[in-house]
Scaffold this active site. Sequence first.
Site, PDB file in Angstrom:
ATOM      1  N   ALA A 145      62.899   6.690  27.142  1.00  0.00           N
ATOM      2  CA  ALA A 145      63.913   6.980  26.130  1.00  0.00           C
ATOM      3  C   ALA A 145      63.390   6.758  24.717  1.00  0.00           C
ATOM      4  CB  ALA A 145      65.154   6.125  26.377  1.00  0.00           C
ATOM      5  N   THR A 146      62.469   5.815  24.543  1.00  0.00           N
ATOM      6  CA  THR A 146      61.920   5.579  23.202  1.00  0.00           C
ATOM      7  C   THR A 146      61.207   6.822  22.688  1.00  0.00           C
ATOM      8  OG1 THR A 146      61.709   3.189  23.481  1.00  0.00           O
ATOM      9  CG2 THR A 146      60.251   4.227  21.880  1.00  0.00           C
ATOM     10  N   ASN A 201      73.404  -0.988  24.250  1.00  0.00           N
ATOM     11  CA  ASN A 201      72.603  -1.761  25.196  1.00  0.00           C
ATOM     12  C   ASN A 201      72.875  -3.256  25.146  1.00  0.00           C
ATOM     13  OD1 ASN A 201      71.337  -1.425  22.574  1.00  0.00           O
ATOM     14  ND2 ASN A 201      69.598  -2.556  23.388  1.00  0.00           N
ATOM     15  N   GLN A 204      71.430   3.909  28.350  1.00  0.00           N
ATOM     16  CA  GLN A 204      72.217   2.947  29.129  1.00  0.00           C
ATOM     17  C   GLN A 204      73.393   3.598  29.855  1.00  0.00           C
ATOM     18  OE1 GLN A 204      71.672  -0.202  29.712  1.00  0.00           O
ATOM     19  NE2 GLN A 204      70.089  -0.735  28.237  1.00  0.00           N
ATOM     20  N   SER A 256      66.637   7.652  30.187  1.00  0.00           N
ATOM     21  CA  SER A 256      65.612   6.746  30.704  1.00  0.00           C
ATOM     22  C   SER A 256      65.775   6.614  32.206  1.00  0.00           C
ATOM     23  CB  SER A 256      65.748   5.368  30.044  1.00  0.00           C
ATOM     24  OG  SER A 256      64.915   4.419  30.674  1.00  0.00           O
ATOM     25  N   HIS A 266      64.284   3.938  34.065  1.00  0.00           N
ATOM     26  CA  HIS A 266      64.267   2.560  34.562  1.00  0.00           C
ATOM     27  C   HIS A 266      65.567   1.808  34.319  1.00  0.00           C
ATOM     28  CE1 HIS A 266      63.662  -0.181  31.004  1.00  0.00           C
ATOM     29  NE2 HIS A 266      63.344   0.954  30.419  1.00  0.00           N
ATOM     30  N   THR A 308      49.416  15.886  30.854  1.00  0.00           N
ATOM     31  CA  THR A 308      49.604  16.125  32.283  1.00  0.00           C
ATOM     32  C   THR A 308      50.855  15.411  32.775  1.00  0.00           C
ATOM     33  OG1 THR A 308      47.213  16.300  32.619  1.00  0.00           O
ATOM     34  CG2 THR A 308      48.561  15.848  34.564  1.00  0.00           C
ATOM     35  N   CYS A 343      64.018  -5.812  23.759  1.00  0.00           N
ATOM     36  CA  CYS A 343      63.181  -5.618  22.568  1.00  0.00           C
ATOM     37  C   CYS A 343      63.424  -6.715  21.545  1.00  0.00           C
ATOM     38  CB  CYS A 343      63.475  -4.254  21.951  1.00  0.00           C
ATOM     39  SG  CYS A 343      63.211  -2.884  23.094  1.00  0.00           S
TER      40      CYS A 343
END
Length: 532
Positions: free
Chosen positions: A75-76, A155, A183, A203, A205, A243, A328
């Site tokens: 997502a970043t 988040n 989120q 995202s 994860h 790739t 973060c």
Amino acid sequence: MNRPLYLDHAATTPVDARVVAAMVDCLGADGAFGNPASVTHGYGREAAERVEAARAEVAALIGCERREIVWTSGATEADNLALSGAARAAPRGKRHIVTLATEHKAVLDTCRQLARGGWEITCLAPAADGVLDLDQLAAALRDDTLLVSVMAVNNETGVTQDLEAIGRLTRSRGVLFHIDAAQAAGRIALDVARFEADLMSLSAHKAYGPKGVGALYVRRWPRARVEPLLHGGGQEHGLRAGTLATHQIVGMGEACRLAREALERDAAHLRALRERLWAGLRELGGVQLNGHATRAAGGILNVSVDGLGAESLLLALPGLALSAGSACTSVADEPSHVLRAMGLDAARLRSALRFSPGRHTTVEDIDRALEAVRRAVARLRALAGGRRPAPGAAPAAGAFGYGPVVLERFAAAARAGDFEPGTPGVARGQADDPAGTETLTVQLRVDARGMIAQARFRAHGSPALIAAGDFTAESVSGRTVEEARGLTHRHIAEALRLPPSRLPAAVLAGQALIAALDDAVARLLPRPVGAA
């Protein structure tokens, strides 16, 4: 191994076993390990088919066309591509972006970088409950506004915004609308058409998929123009070179399929857990909700406990895996910019905890967590209130960068508590940090000869402060008042092996000790003959 109860799903989620199986099938020699760009043979074509099937699953989750999904590393990167990519493709005269002060750093830091390049950024403060005022947003839009970026689910607080209303507003003003939905997957329903979104970051994860992969939705009609940040292969329709990591992409596709199929069940489950958790925490008294009471996604609850520091609470809860904010922000060791933007004072900022249960968290897990929090809060309130607390559980080694000396003293706090009322010869000294978030009181029982028979402390603050109070009380017991003056903050810091960021705790301990010694001289010790 008895592992802590995991309640930090907003930081990351465990990869679902079905996702793991799908990923493993793309790694070995017998699986779909080929390069998806190698369409001249079956290995590459098989990998490409898996990638496109995963792309279709991500598209189905948010209600868009498959070809509108661009793979990223997370997502970043998706946030960076959305904002910087749109800025690079902006028509002449469009040099203004609007966002919220409670957005993720991936958005805010990208905006700061654009500002260095001459872009104008308007960063709106939300209301005290974290919700954006739509009239404020409307007033911020200008003729040169290119884009508005708003998070779907915050988040840190779980607060949700009125995405449909924002989408209608931006579309009516000809402004691009970017949604950071990192989120949101699995917590709320996502529909880019209903939100009238032009760009959406996702995202894997955060939704039981692997780390290292994400996606950006880029609307094709009317076209949202974005220029690439990476060059070198022309993959993803020229928007993202490199790739493609087949196994990660397949993992994200499977995670999105599971999130879509289980959305109604998971969302209801998370809402119920959040409500049960909040009801139990509220019973403790002195616990404040950070965020909106109802306009919030299930699975994220942020609270502040009056008079207690989050760091001490986290160390007092070794059986729970929690956080004091976003992952973060935790790395940066600074108060939450989200809560600061909502107007929280320093004490409430320092006491904020985030609970984020997940798909596999049970009601019994929540009850177990509540009981652990009750015990930890009672112990820390006793430490702050001058009562002798029961010994706490030993925190994990290395927690918050502390060594074993601090952690052992924090857990034992053997010299905490006030002397009994009426105890003769008690001198007291107190020191407070400038922000008013930490307080240490040192008490000395001094006899007529100036000997410190016993010392105690009370502390409201960090584990370092509690350890410093305990060490100080131990070190001066059995010394004379004058000898005790030789114990300085440097000695305290060295003995506890405090990390540099925790040195202020040693300074407060030194100040409280000096104040107590001065009090003893002024009130308890006989004045020398001839003294005024």
